[in-house]
Design a protein around this motif. Structure first.
Motif, PDB file in Angstrom:
ATOM      1  N   PHE A  27       0.879  -1.177   0.000  1.00 30.65           N
ATOM      2  CA  PHE A  27       0.000   0.000   0.000  1.00 30.65           C
ATOM      3  C   PHE A  27       0.912   1.221   0.000  1.00 30.65           C
ATOM      4  N   SER A  28       0.746   2.101  -0.974  1.00 30.65           N
ATOM      5  CA  SER A  28       1.581   3.301  -1.071  1.00 30.65           C
ATOM      6  C   SER A  28       0.744   4.540  -0.842  1.00 30.65           C
ATOM      7  N   GLY A  29       1.364   5.533  -0.227  1.00 31.38           N
ATOM      8  CA  GLY A  29       0.661   6.774   0.027  1.00 31.38           C
ATOM      9  C   GLY A  29       1.545   7.787   0.717  1.00 31.38           C
ATOM     10  N   VAL A  30       0.907   8.624   1.522  1.00 30.13           N
ATOM     11  CA  VAL A  30       1.593   9.689   2.245  1.00 30.13           C
ATOM     12  C   VAL A  30       1.236   9.563   3.721  1.00 30.13           C
ATOM     13  N   ILE A  31       2.221   9.734   4.588  1.00 35.96           N
ATOM     14  CA  ILE A  31       1.989   9.622   6.032  1.00 35.96           C
ATOM     15  C   ILE A  31       1.159  10.808   6.518  1.00 35.96           C
ATOM     16  N   THR A  32       0.027  10.504   7.172  1.00 39.82           N
ATOM     17  CA  THR A  32      -0.797  11.557   7.761  1.00 39.82           C
ATOM     18  C   THR A  32      -0.712  11.568   9.287  1.00 39.82           C
ATOM     19  N   ASN A  37       3.964   2.832  17.441  1.00 38.36           N
ATOM     20  CA  ASN A  37       3.615   1.509  16.922  1.00 38.36           C
ATOM     21  C   ASN A  37       2.600   1.512  15.793  1.00 38.36           C
ATOM     22  N   THR A  38       2.280   2.702  15.249  1.00 37.98           N
ATOM     23  CA  THR A  38       1.336   2.764  14.131  1.00 37.98           C
ATOM     24  C   THR A  38       1.758   3.841  13.143  1.00 37.98           C
ATOM     25  N   VAL A  39       1.262   3.700  11.919  1.00 39.06           N
ATOM     26  CA  VAL A  39       1.421   4.738  10.908  1.00 39.06           C
ATOM     27  C   VAL A  39       0.109   4.798  10.121  1.00 39.06           C
ATOM     28  N   THR A  40      -0.386   6.028   9.910  1.00 35.57           N
ATOM     29  CA  THR A  40      -1.608   6.225   9.147  1.00 35.57           C
ATOM     30  C   THR A  40      -1.206   6.770   7.781  1.00 35.57           C
ATOM     31  N   VAL A  41      -1.742   6.138   6.733  1.00 32.96           N
ATOM     32  CA  VAL A  41      -1.328   6.440   5.364  1.00 32.96           C
ATOM     33  C   VAL A  41      -2.550   6.755   4.509  1.00 32.96           C
ATOM     34  N   ARG A  42      -2.482   7.901   3.790  1.00 33.00           N
ATOM     35  CA  ARG A  42      -3.514   8.257   2.808  1.00 33.00           C
ATOM     36  C   ARG A  42      -3.016   7.813   1.442  1.00 33.00           C
ATOM     37  N   ALA A  43      -3.849   7.115   0.700  1.00 29.23           N
ATOM     38  CA  ALA A  43      -3.467   6.596  -0.615  1.00 29.23           C
ATOM     39  C   ALA A  43      -3.101   7.735  -1.565  1.00 29.23           C
ATOM     40  N   THR A  45      -3.685   7.791  -4.858  1.00 29.16           N
ATOM     41  CA  THR A  45      -4.640   7.977  -5.946  1.00 29.16           C
ATOM     42  C   THR A  45      -6.097   8.027  -5.507  1.00 29.16           C
ATOM     43  N   ALA A  46      -6.344   7.928  -4.210  1.00 23.01           N
ATOM     44  CA  ALA A  46      -7.725   7.939  -3.721  1.00 23.01           C
ATOM     45  C   ALA A  46      -7.751   8.572  -2.339  1.00 23.01           C
ATOM     46  N   ASP A  47      -8.933   8.695  -1.797  1.00 21.89           N
ATOM     47  CA  ASP A  47      -9.065   9.255  -0.455  1.00 21.89           C
ATOM     48  C   ASP A  47      -9.023   8.179   0.623  1.00 21.89           C
ATOM     49  N   ASP A  48      -8.644   6.958   0.249  1.00 17.41           N
ATOM     50  CA  ASP A  48      -8.559   5.875   1.222  1.00 17.41           C
ATOM     51  C   ASP A  48      -7.426   6.135   2.204  1.00 17.41           C
ATOM     52  N   THR A  49      -7.710   5.928   3.494  1.00 16.16           N
ATOM     53  CA  THR A  49      -6.706   6.085   4.542  1.00 16.16           C
ATOM     54  C   THR A  49      -6.777   4.873   5.451  1.00 16.16           C
ATOM     55  N   TYR A  50      -5.587   4.313   5.772  1.00 11.23           N
ATOM     56  CA  TYR A  50      -5.521   3.155   6.648  1.00 11.23           C
ATOM     57  C   TYR A  50      -4.436   3.367   7.694  1.00 11.23           C
ATOM     58  N   THR A  51      -4.694   2.838   8.889  1.00 12.39           N
ATOM     59  CA  THR A  51      -3.690   2.835   9.948  1.00 12.39           C
ATOM     60  C   THR A  51      -3.140   1.426  10.058  1.00 12.39           C
ATOM     61  N   PHE A  52      -1.807   1.327  10.000  1.00 20.12           N
ATOM     62  CA  PHE A  52      -1.122   0.042  10.071  1.00 20.12           C
ATOM     63  C   PHE A  52      -0.395  -0.078  11.394  1.00 20.12           C
ATOM     64  N   SER A  53      -0.359  -1.289  11.939  1.00 23.08           N
ATOM     65  CA  SER A  53       0.459  -1.571  13.104  1.00 23.08           C
ATOM     66  C   SER A  53       1.893  -1.769  12.611  1.00 23.08           C
ATOM     67  N   THR A  54       2.840  -1.067  13.234  1.00 26.33           N
ATOM     68  CA  THR A  54       4.250  -1.193  12.835  1.00 26.33           C
ATOM     69  C   THR A  54       5.073  -1.887  13.914  1.00 26.33           C
ATOM     70  N   MET A  55       4.386  -2.440  14.904  1.00 23.54           N
ATOM     71  CA  MET A  55       5.067  -3.023  16.057  1.00 23.54           C
ATOM     72  C   MET A  55       6.133  -4.042  15.651  1.00 23.54           C
ATOM     73  N   ASP A  56       5.807  -4.947  14.742  1.00 23.41           N
ATOM     74  CA  ASP A  56       6.751  -5.992  14.348  1.00 23.41           C
ATOM     75  C   ASP A  56       7.299  -5.783  12.940  1.00 23.41           C
ATOM     76  N   ALA A  57       7.095  -4.596  12.375  1.00 19.35           N
ATOM     77  CA  ALA A  57       7.520  -4.329  11.001  1.00 19.35           C
ATOM     78  C   ALA A  57       9.017  -4.040  10.910  1.00 19.35           C
ATOM     79  N   ASP A  58       9.580  -4.341   9.774  1.00 14.89           N
ATOM     80  CA  ASP A  58      10.958  -3.966   9.462  1.00 14.89           C
ATOM     81  C   ASP A  58      10.946  -2.457   9.186  1.00 14.89           C
ATOM     82  N   LYS A  59      11.623  -1.683  10.040  1.00 12.94           N
ATOM     83  CA  LYS A  59      11.648  -0.225   9.907  1.00 12.94           C
ATOM     84  C   LYS A  59      13.020   0.273   9.447  1.00 12.94           C
ATOM     85  N   THR A  60      13.823  -0.608   8.869  1.00 14.47           N
ATOM     86  CA  THR A  60      15.165  -0.251   8.428  1.00 14.47           C
ATOM     87  C   THR A  60      15.156   0.961   7.508  1.00 14.47           C
ATOM     88  N   ASP A  61      14.162   1.068   6.638  1.00 15.14           N
ATOM     89  CA  ASP A  61      14.072   2.164   5.672  1.00 15.14           C
ATOM     90  C   ASP A  61      12.956   3.148   6.003  1.00 15.14           C
TER      91      ASP A  61
END
Length: 190
Positions: A27-32, A37-43, A45-61
């Motif tokens: 899922f690609s977008g812009v951080i809002t 432990n979370t990141v909310t991203v607006r798409a 190409t659309a107005d879709d916005t989702y919050t993802f749990s980043t607790m166990d995510a690879d955050k190297t980049d």
């Protein structure tokens, strides 16, 4: 009867396996918004916005997960609120650009002048009344940004766009060179 129960159990197991979609997705977008432990991203190409749990995510980049930064979130399963990210990555140029960039003021050596580049595309001039920076954006190439603003003087206002190139000098400091003018700002240490 035993064979029918076994068949139903097999179908139920297959049905559950089909529901557990573990194919990698992006899922690609812009951080809002972002927290520990979370990141909310607006798409993009659309107005879709989702919050993802980043607790166990690879955050190297992740590059600090700054507001307004373009981001790519890798995940598996269904896209919904709270989906667990497996990896988050942002454009490193965005994180490098955010900060205060200055150079000695040629008229007053006791002072500095330059530009402050802020999250979400905002910019402002530092001690420059006639060169008013207002916004910035990624240029689309690594380590290049576009600065926008207005030049004020002689009774007229002229909109401008400048290309800035981010690099490191021999001392390891970040520099921002404005193409065309050769102006070189140095990023303040944080």
């Amino acid at each position: 009867m035993k064979n029918i129960k076994s068949l139903f159990a097999l179908l139920a197991a297959c049905g559950l396996a089909a529901c557990a979609d573990n194919t990698p997705k992006t899922f690609s977008g812009v951080i809002t918004d972002a927290s520990m432990n979370t990141v909310t991203v607006r798409a993009l190409t659309a107005d879709d916005t989702y919050t993802f749990s980043t607790m166990d995510a690879d955050k190297t980049d992740a590059n600090g997960l700054l507001l307004g930064a373009p981001i790519t979130v890798d995940y598996t399963g269904k896209l919904e609120e709270g989906t667990a990210a497996t990896k988050v990555a942002t454009d490193p140029t965005y994180a490098k650009a955010v900060g205060t960039w200055t150079m000695p003021d040629p008229i007053n050596p006791e002072s500095v002048m330059g530009v402050e580049i802020m999250v979400e595309g905002e910019a402002k001039s530092v001690n420059m009344a006639t060169l008013v920076y207002a916004s910035w954006e990624l240029q689309g190439e690594a380590d290049k940004i576009l600065l926008k603003g207005q030049s004020l003087g002689n009774g007229q206002t002229i909109d401008f766009t400048e290309t800035g190139v981010i690099a490191r000098n021999a001392e390891g400091d970040y520099t921002l060179t404005i193409e065309g003018s050769g102006t070189v700002y140095t990023k303040a240490k944080q």
